[in-house]
Design a protein around this motif. Structure first.
Motif, short mmCIF file in Angstrom:
data_model
loop_
_atom_site.label_atom_id
_atom_site.label_comp_id
_atom_site.label_asym_id
_atom_site.label_seq_id
_atom_site.Cartn_x
_atom_site.Cartn_y
_atom_site.Cartn_z
N ILE A 77 2.98 3.45 -10.42
CA ILE A 77 2.17 3.85 -9.26
C ILE A 77 1.90 2.65 -8.36
O ILE A 77 1.96 2.75 -7.13
CB ILE A 77 0.85 4.51 -9.73
N GLU A 78 1.62 1.50 -8.95
CA GLU A 78 1.40 0.29 -8.16
C GLU A 78 2.65 -0.07 -7.37
O GLU A 78 2.59 -0.40 -6.18
CB GLU A 78 1.00 -0.87 -9.07
N TYR A 81 3.11 2.40 -4.54
CA TYR A 81 2.16 2.12 -3.45
C TYR A 81 2.66 0.93 -2.61
O TYR A 81 2.62 0.98 -1.38
CB TYR A 81 0.77 1.83 -4.00
N VAL A 103 1.35 8.67 -4.94
CA VAL A 103 0.18 7.87 -5.32
C VAL A 103 -1.07 8.75 -5.31
O VAL A 103 -1.89 8.70 -6.23
CB VAL A 103 0.02 6.65 -4.39
N TYR A 111 -6.42 3.11 -5.30
CA TYR A 111 -5.82 3.08 -3.97
C TYR A 111 -6.58 4.02 -3.04
O TYR A 111 -6.08 5.07 -2.66
CB TYR A 111 -4.34 3.48 -4.05
N ALA A 114 -4.89 5.22 0.34
CA ALA A 114 -3.62 5.96 0.30
C ALA A 114 -3.69 7.22 1.15
O ALA A 114 -2.74 7.55 1.87
CB ALA A 114 -3.24 6.29 -1.13
#
Length: 182
Positions: A77-78, A81, A103, A111, A114
């Motif tokens: 996910i990081e 992103y 995300v 986040y 997002a």
């Protein structure tokens, strides 16, 4: 002589092996420097990793995963992103929007921007109704009173105006042309 040739060849193969974590480190370095095109390329290589190959097949030319080398701080996910941020900075909303959506769908609270960024990408792709919904969701979730919140409020108003203008009759009779004068 033959031993020396084989040793040199073996050393070259070992030295040329790329590790998945090295892709991440390289991508992070490019991201930090603002070279977003290179960062995206390395993030994609990191995400593809060696997972596509069967476990019993060894391919010395594919990235290898060193045990313990993968950082826990950089999960998928990081990386997605950061890829979305790279595409946003490169002005590719069609590539950034699906990554922001992933995300958001992960329900990861690390986040908070997002939804705001996703709304901007949707607006850039002329998906005004969906963009307005994203900005409204962002405003309901994000409680910090800063420039992002003010911008999101402004975006909601602007998108409502755009939608009202797009519903007017006779719109097909108006065209915009680029002036030949600068």
């Amino acid at each position: 002589m033959l031993f020396r040739s084989l040793t040199t060849l073996g050393g070259m193969l070992t030295a040329s092996a790329q590790y998945v974590a090295d892709y991440l480190n390289g991508a992070n370095e490019f991201y930090r420097k603002g070279d977003y095109a290179s960062a995206v390329e390395y993030y994609q290589k990191y995400l593809s990793g060696p997972a596509g190959a069967p476990a019993e097949a060894y391919n010395p030319y594919s990235p290898q995963n060193k045990k313990g080398k993968r950082s826990k701080a950089f999960d998928a996910i990081e990386v997605k992103y950061r890829m979305a941020e790279c595409y946003r900075n490169l002005h590719y909303p069609t590539k950034a929007a699906p990554l922001y959506k992933e995300v958001i769908d992960s329900k990861n609270t690390n986040y908070p921007l997002a939804k705001y960024q996703y709304g901007q990408q949707l607006r850039a792709m002329a998906q005004y109704a969906q963009a307005g919904e994203q900005f409204k969701q962002f405003l309901s979730d994000y409680q910090v009173d800063d420039a992002y919140r003010k911008s999101a409020n402004r975006e909601v108003k602007n998108l409502a105006f755009v939608e009202s203008e797009m519903k007017k009759k006779g719109l097909q009779y108006y065209t915009l042309k680029k002036s030949r004068y600068r």
